[in-house]
Structure formats: C-alpha cells, structure tokens
Enzyme design. Structure first.
Site, PDB file in Angstrom:
ATOM      1  N   SER A 184       0.827  -1.207   0.000  1.00  0.00           N
ATOM      2  CA  SER A 184       0.000   0.000   0.000  1.00  0.00           C
ATOM      3  C   SER A 184       0.865   1.263   0.000  1.00  0.00           C
ATOM      4  O   SER A 184       2.050   1.220   0.305  1.00  0.00           O
ATOM      5  CB  SER A 184      -0.904   0.011   1.227  1.00  0.00           C
TER       6      SER A 184
HETATM    7  N1  SAH Z   1      -0.051  -4.162   4.241  1.00  0.00           N
HETATM    8  C1  SAH Z   1       0.382  -4.959   3.114  1.00  0.00           C
HETATM    9  C2  SAH Z   1      -0.789  -5.155   2.175  1.00  0.00           C
HETATM   10  C3  SAH Z   1      -0.618  -6.259   1.197  1.00  0.00           C
HETATM   11  S1  SAH Z   1      -1.981  -6.504   0.118  1.00  0.00           S
HETATM   12  C4  SAH Z   1       1.511  -4.249   2.404  1.00  0.00           C
HETATM   13  O1  SAH Z   1       1.460  -3.014   2.328  1.00  0.00           O
HETATM   14  O2  SAH Z   1       2.429  -4.878   1.913  1.00  0.00           O
HETATM   15  C5  SAH Z   1      -3.072  -7.509   1.077  1.00  0.00           C
HETATM   16  C6  SAH Z   1      -2.555  -8.866   1.494  1.00  0.00           C
HETATM   17  O3  SAH Z   1      -3.635  -9.588   2.079  1.00  0.00           O
HETATM   18  C7  SAH Z   1      -2.046  -9.741   0.362  1.00  0.00           C
HETATM   19  O4  SAH Z   1      -0.722 -10.115   0.645  1.00  0.00           O
HETATM   20  C8  SAH Z   1      -2.981 -10.962   0.359  1.00  0.00           C
HETATM   21  O5  SAH Z   1      -2.322 -12.171   0.011  1.00  0.00           O
HETATM   22  C9  SAH Z   1      -3.445 -10.966   1.797  1.00  0.00           C
HETATM   23  N2  SAH Z   1      -4.700 -11.662   2.051  1.00  0.00           N
HETATM   24  C10 SAH Z   1      -5.841 -11.684   1.334  1.00  0.00           C
HETATM   25  N3  SAH Z   1      -6.769 -12.455   1.941  1.00  0.00           N
HETATM   26  C11 SAH Z   1      -6.205 -12.930   3.087  1.00  0.00           C
HETATM   27  C12 SAH Z   1      -6.653 -13.770   4.150  1.00  0.00           C
HETATM   28  N4  SAH Z   1      -7.872 -14.305   4.201  1.00  0.00           N
HETATM   29  N5  SAH Z   1      -5.792 -14.038   5.158  1.00  0.00           N
HETATM   30  C13 SAH Z   1      -4.543 -13.528   5.166  1.00  0.00           C
HETATM   31  N6  SAH Z   1      -4.053 -12.728   4.189  1.00  0.00           N
HETATM   32  C14 SAH Z   1      -4.876 -12.427   3.164  1.00  0.00           C
END
Ligand code: SAH
Length: 219
Positions: free
Chosen positions: A66
């Site tokens: 993000s």
């Molecule tokens: N704060 C992180 C956001 C990554 S995007 C950053 O800035 O790097 C969101 C993430 O949520 C992804 O890596 C995706 O694989 C994860 N995600 C989606 N559904 C999920 C779930 N049910 N449990 C755990 N992670 C999940």
C-alpha cells in the site's frame, strides 16, 4: 555512509515524512516509525528508488504494497501507545508489520500467500525485529490463540466484517477494515465498547480482496 552500491535512502525517507506531515499525519510516533523504516527493502529489487514516493507498488503474487500515506493514516487512527497487542491480516510485503512492531508491544500477522509470508519474515529478521509472530493461513478467522487484541488491522477488502475478528477484539479495542465492493470500499473503524460495537466510516479506499471463509470466496 551511503554508497552507490547500497543507498540507505535517509534523505528520501525524511522527505516522505515531511510530505506525510503536510498531508495531515500528526502522530509523532507514526512519523518516527516511517522515518526509521527501510521501505526499499520491502519492494521488489530494481524499484528501490521508488520506495519513498507516496504510491503503491506491485510485490508479486498479484498483490501490492500500500501507499505509505495509507499505512500512516491507518496507524494514526489506531492511536497506539506502545503497550498493545495487535493482529494484522494480510502481511503482504511486511512493511506495515515493521511499523507495527515499533508502535505496539507485540504484533501477530497472518498471510495466506506463502511466498509473501516468507519474504516478509526474512526482511523483518534482517531488520532485527523480535516482537512479531507470523502465521500462514486464512486471516478471516482471526488468530484465536493470542486473542483478545487491542487493535486489528485488515489490509485487504471484505464484503462484510468477519465475525471472528469482532469476537477477538478486546473491550476498548479498534478494528480497521475496508468494507464494500471488490473495486471500491469504505475504510471502516469498529470500536468495541463494553456493551456494543461502534462503527465509523473513515474514507473511501481501494484494496485487494480479502479471500477466505469470511471474505470473498474467489480471487
Ligand atoms: N499491508 C500490506 C498489504 C498487502 S496486500 C503491504 O502493504 O504490503 C493484502 C494482502 O492480504 C495480500 O498479501 C494478500 O495475500 C493478503 N490476504 C488476502 N486475503 C487474506 C486472508 N484471508 N488471510 C490472510 N491474508 C490475506
């Protein structure tokens, strides 16, 4: 001292902090955490120079890290004081996890994509972080073992609030979650009061889908 081979981006980080301040981030602990955190280690090799621009970037497995201003806004809303236990759903790159490790006492982070979790674990180890525990799995069911949490941050968008996350929130605790459609959501903050949950809309946001039992069922 910074070299051409391994830049430490200190100046770029200071500029980013100034930009966040100008954009309304006033929590000094959050600003300090951003200033100390090497975001370039959390983005793919080759785009390190773009790590301190206020934009999201692709991190592989179809996911994105993000925007720094989104992380800062999220963290400022939680008003962490350093004594909290926090649960993060969606570790992704691990950058926000690093910020949390500096702002709370203990962080628990759940990610469903194994390559991302392994990458984040490695970088946090390199950064010397010791107060974070990771789990590979479906974060829509929370992480009962260490509940209740003073704060829960969901970094992916859900159609509705997963009940287990409400159940695992401490009284006085705050849950931040993007809620809505697949392409547009409202960042929502839920506070657990002794007798009920209070819900507040924050700002419109766009996150990748939260996939799992209490989230979206297909990518
Ligand atoms: N704060 C992180 C956001 C990554 S995007 C950053 O800035 O790097 C969101 C993430 O949520 C992804 O890596 C995706 O694989 C994860 N995600 C989606 N559904 C999920 C779930 N049910 N449990 C755990 N992670 C999940």
């Amino acid at each position: 001292m910074a070299s051409a081979v391994s830049p430490d981006y200190r100046g770029a980080r200071r500029r980013l902090v100034a930009q966040l301040r100008a954009g309304g981030i006033t929590d000094e602990a959050v600003l300090k955490a951003v200033e100390e955190s090497p975001r370039h280690l959390f983005v793919p090799t080759g785009v390190g120079h773009r790590a301190y621009v206020d934009s999201s970037l692709s991190i592989g497995s179809g996911q994105t890290i993000s925007q720094p201003s989104v992380h800062a806004r999220y963290l400022q809303l939680l008003e962490l004081r350093g004594s909290e236990r926090v649960l993060e759903i969606g570790t992704g790159s691990g950058y926000q996890t690093l910020l949390l490790s500096k702002l709370a006492a203990q962080a628990f982070s759940v990610e469903r994509a194994a390559p991302l979790l392994e990458g984040a674990r490695d970088v946090l180890r390199t950064c010397g972080v010791r107060n974070v525990t990771f789990q590979l799995g479906d974060g829509t069911i929370g992480w009962r073992e260490f509940a209740p949490y003073d704060a829960i941050l969901v970094s992916a968008a859900a159609p509705s609030i997963p009940q287990p996350l409400l159940d695992q929130l401490a009284v006085g605790g705050k849950l931040l979650i993007p809620l809505g459609e697949r392409d547009e959501q409202m960042l929502t903050m839920v506070t657990r009061l002794p007798e009920h949950f209070e819900r507040r809309d924050i700002i419109p946001v766009r996150f990748v889908p939260l996939l799992g039992t209490h989230g979206w069922t297909s990518p």
